[in-house]
Design an enzyme around this catalytic site. Structure first.
Site, PDB file in Angstrom:
ATOM      1  N   LYS A   1      28.618  -9.261   0.486  1.00 56.81           N
ATOM      2  CA  LYS A   1      27.458  -8.406   0.897  1.00 56.81           C
ATOM      3  C   LYS A   1      27.485  -7.230   0.472  1.00 56.81           C
ATOM      4  O   LYS A   1      28.585  -6.634  -0.142  1.00 56.81           O
ATOM      5  CB  LYS A   1      27.461  -8.523   2.464  1.00 56.81           C
ATOM      6  CG  LYS A   1      26.008  -8.114   3.028  1.00 56.81           C
ATOM      7  CD  LYS A   1      25.174  -9.162   3.077  1.00 56.81           C
ATOM      8  CE  LYS A   1      23.720  -8.946   3.666  1.00 56.81           C
ATOM      9  NZ  LYS A   1      23.148 -10.035   3.902  1.00 56.81           N
TER      10      LYS A   1
ATOM     11  N   GLY B   1      18.177  -9.505  -1.839  1.00 57.02           N
ATOM     12  CA  GLY B   1      17.623  -8.946  -0.892  1.00 57.02           C
ATOM     13  C   GLY B   1      18.357  -8.826   0.529  1.00 57.02           C
ATOM     14  O   GLY B   1      18.874 -10.060   0.730  1.00 57.02           O
ATOM     15  N   ASP B   2      18.110  -8.143   1.574  1.00 54.16           N
ATOM     16  CA  ASP B   2      18.247  -8.266   2.753  1.00 54.16           C
ATOM     17  C   ASP B   2      17.197  -6.872   3.172  1.00 54.16           C
ATOM     18  O   ASP B   2      16.301  -6.428   2.656  1.00 54.16           O
ATOM     19  CB  ASP B   2      19.579  -7.919   3.165  1.00 54.16           C
ATOM     20  CG  ASP B   2      19.988  -8.119   4.529  1.00 54.16           C
ATOM     21  OD1 ASP B   2      20.387  -9.200   4.847  1.00 54.16           O
ATOM     22  OD2 ASP B   2      20.212  -7.182   5.387  1.00 54.16           O
TER      23      ASP B   2
ATOM     24  N   THR C   1      13.766 -17.834   4.071  1.00 52.43           N
ATOM     25  CA  THR C   1      14.460 -17.523   5.320  1.00 52.43           C
ATOM     26  C   THR C   1      13.661 -17.870   6.616  1.00 52.43           C
ATOM     27  O   THR C   1      13.967 -18.647   7.302  1.00 52.43           O
ATOM     28  CB  THR C   1      14.798 -16.299   5.288  1.00 52.43           C
ATOM     29  OG1 THR C   1      15.610 -15.870   3.947  1.00 52.43           O
ATOM     30  CG2 THR C   1      15.972 -15.996   6.330  1.00 52.43           C
TER      31      THR C   1
END
Ligand code: NDP
Ligand code: 2IT
Length: 447
Positions: free
Chosen positions: A129, A168-169, A212
């Site tokens: 991450k 992405g996040d 997601t």
């Protein structure tokens, strides 16, 4: 949290000592170690091979300065991170978050969770991450581009399509991935699948944008079916109005539910007629505006400033914003209002107290690392397509995603049944995710 095993309690104490004050990270580690008690009791080989002590310590933690110039010519400095947490079952894989709250504790908790989530997908991906305390809100496209270029100029030293593949996040969507990809390509002179979530014109996978949120609903649908139930006619509350929330709303609605509320960090909208998603997409995906504007555009919708979305009566709650956004009081309000299912689209959105209340009150609970794994799973499918240099249709990807979410549900339920109670998907997801990584670590020797 209660870790009823001397060995695991000692591991936890060492983590506490090494990572003082890192509350999100300690929360994530504590929850997993608590779930592993029955496994460790049956598996002395995992103790003697030191798997758990090794698993809690990241393989590598990179922190770097990101200097860039804003539109007024002023020099700005942010902090960049990448944690390469575990590579036992594949290259490090996990998103990048750009948000002012990003710090080492947040990056480490997300990287740690990612190990188990990626394992659950069944695809060969390790855990990683990264991100920065940069806030894209209110920045011009040019400022975002300069920041992304500066960020990637350093990050590129550590990543690669077979080493570490970011995505992405929060705060990192198609625009940011495009700038990051361009800078990687420029510096390395290589066109590769080093990032996922890419645009469709340069190697992205169909259905990754939706994955997601859709995956969360496929997972929830498996939970519903297990109880002989379905989305049809259910009232759903979804927090957030970003990538995950939007596509959760789309799929829940397609499956026959009515989504009555969504939010952002300022407040929430309630729409008794069911959220008009085209309006939300226009505000959020096109204008980068605030959810408040929804109430001005849709007759009958009501906007409320501040937190409080969990006081709205619903059958299904899908927290899709951020960590610890749903606390014990929120859980009590949901339970009092008759909620039956809670599934997490965000990472660690429910506090430990909230989870305890859900489990104790027979609310069927889908934990993040299982329920939101559809995003990274589809990133794994993007990596496969990039390696093969071909692309699958939307339907092919969506069908694979649906199958992966079903497998995750079944594997988590089976592990829960063997080691805890069948409906305890918290234990089941932690255990099923852990076992695959643990076997791989053991087989590869002490590293
Ligand atoms: P986005 O940036 O697209 O959207 C984030 C949403 O959450 C926005 O509505 C934002 O509101 C809200 N939010 C963010 N931080 C806070 C906060 N501190 N308090 C209240 N609201 C907040 O991100 P995503 O939709 O991609 O991510 C949402 C969650 O899902 C995160 O936990 C992420 O880690 C997780 N996730 C994402 C995946 C993906 O593929 N994108 C995969 C798996 C999990 P505002 O605009 O006001 O900040
Ligand atoms: O939390 C997550 O799983 C993500 N943000 C997606 C990671 C990825 O590599 O697609």
């Amino acid at each position: 949290m209660q870790i009823n095993n001397a060995y695991l309690a000692e591991v936890y104490q060492k983590v506490e000592k090494r990572n003082p004050g890192e509350k999100e990270f300690l929360q994530a580690v504590g929850e997993v170690l608590e779930s592993l008690v029955p496994v460790i009791e049956k598996r002395p080989d995992l103790v003697s091979s030191g798997v758990v002590e090794r698993l809690v310590e990241p393989e590598r933690f990179i922190q770097f300065r990101v200097a860039w110039t804003d539109d007024s010519g002023k020099v700005q400095v942010n902090r960049g991170f990448r944690v390469q947490y575990n590579s036992a079952i594949g290259p490090y894989k996990g998103g990048l978050r750009f948000h002012p709250s990003v710090c080492s504790s947040v990056i480490k908790f997300l990287g740690f969770e990612q190990i188990f989530k990626n394992s659950l997908t069944g695809l060969p991906m390790g855990g990683g991450k990264g991100g920065s305390d940069f806030d894209p809100k209110g920045k011009s496209d040019n400022e975002v581009m300069r920041f992304c270029q500066a960020f990637m100029t350093e990050l590129q030293k550590y990543i690669g399509p077979d080493t570490d593949v970011p995505a992405g996040d929060i705060g990192v969507g198609a625009r940011e991935i495009g700038f990051l990809f361009g800078q990687y390509k420029r510096i390395r002179d290589e066109f590769s699948g080093v990032l996922t979530g890419k645009g469709l014109t340069y190697g992205g996978s169909l259905a990754r944008t939706q994955a997601t949120g859709y995956g969360l609903c496929y997972f929830t649908d498996n939970m519903l079916k297990k109880k002989g139930d379905s989305f049809v006619g259910k009232k759903v509350v979804i927090s957030g109005s970003g990538n995950v929330a939007i596509y959760a709303c789309e799929k829940a609605t397609q499956l026959g539910a009515k989504v009555v509320a969504m939010s952002d960090s300022n407040g929430y909208v309630y729409d008794a007629n069911g959220i008009n998603l085209a309006v939300v997409k226009q505000i959020k995906e096109v204008e980068r505006g605030r959810i408040k504007e929804y109430a001005a555009r849709v007759p009958g919708a009501v906007y409320t400033e501040g937190k409080g979305i969990w006081n709205i009566k619903c059958d299904i709650a899908l927290p899709c914003a951020t960590q610890n956004e749903l606390n014990g009081d929120d859980a009590k309000a949901l339970i009092a209002n008759g909620v039956k299912y809670v599934a997490e689209g965000a990472n660690m959105p429910s506090t430990p107290e909230a989870i305890e209340l859900f489990l104790a009150n027979g609310i069927y609970f889908g934990p993040a690392k299982a329920a939101n794994a559809g995003g990274v799973a589809t990133s794994g499918l993007e990596m496969s397509q990039n390696s093969m240099r071909l692309s699958w249709t939307f339907e092919e990807v969506d069908e694979k995603l649906c199958g992966i979410m079903k497998n995750i549900f079944e594997n988590a339920s089976a592990a829960a049944k063997e080691y805890a109670q069948e409906d305890n998907l918290v234990a089941g997801a932690n255990i099923a995710g852990f076992l695959k990584v643990a076997e791989a670590m053991k087989a590869q020797g002490v590293l």
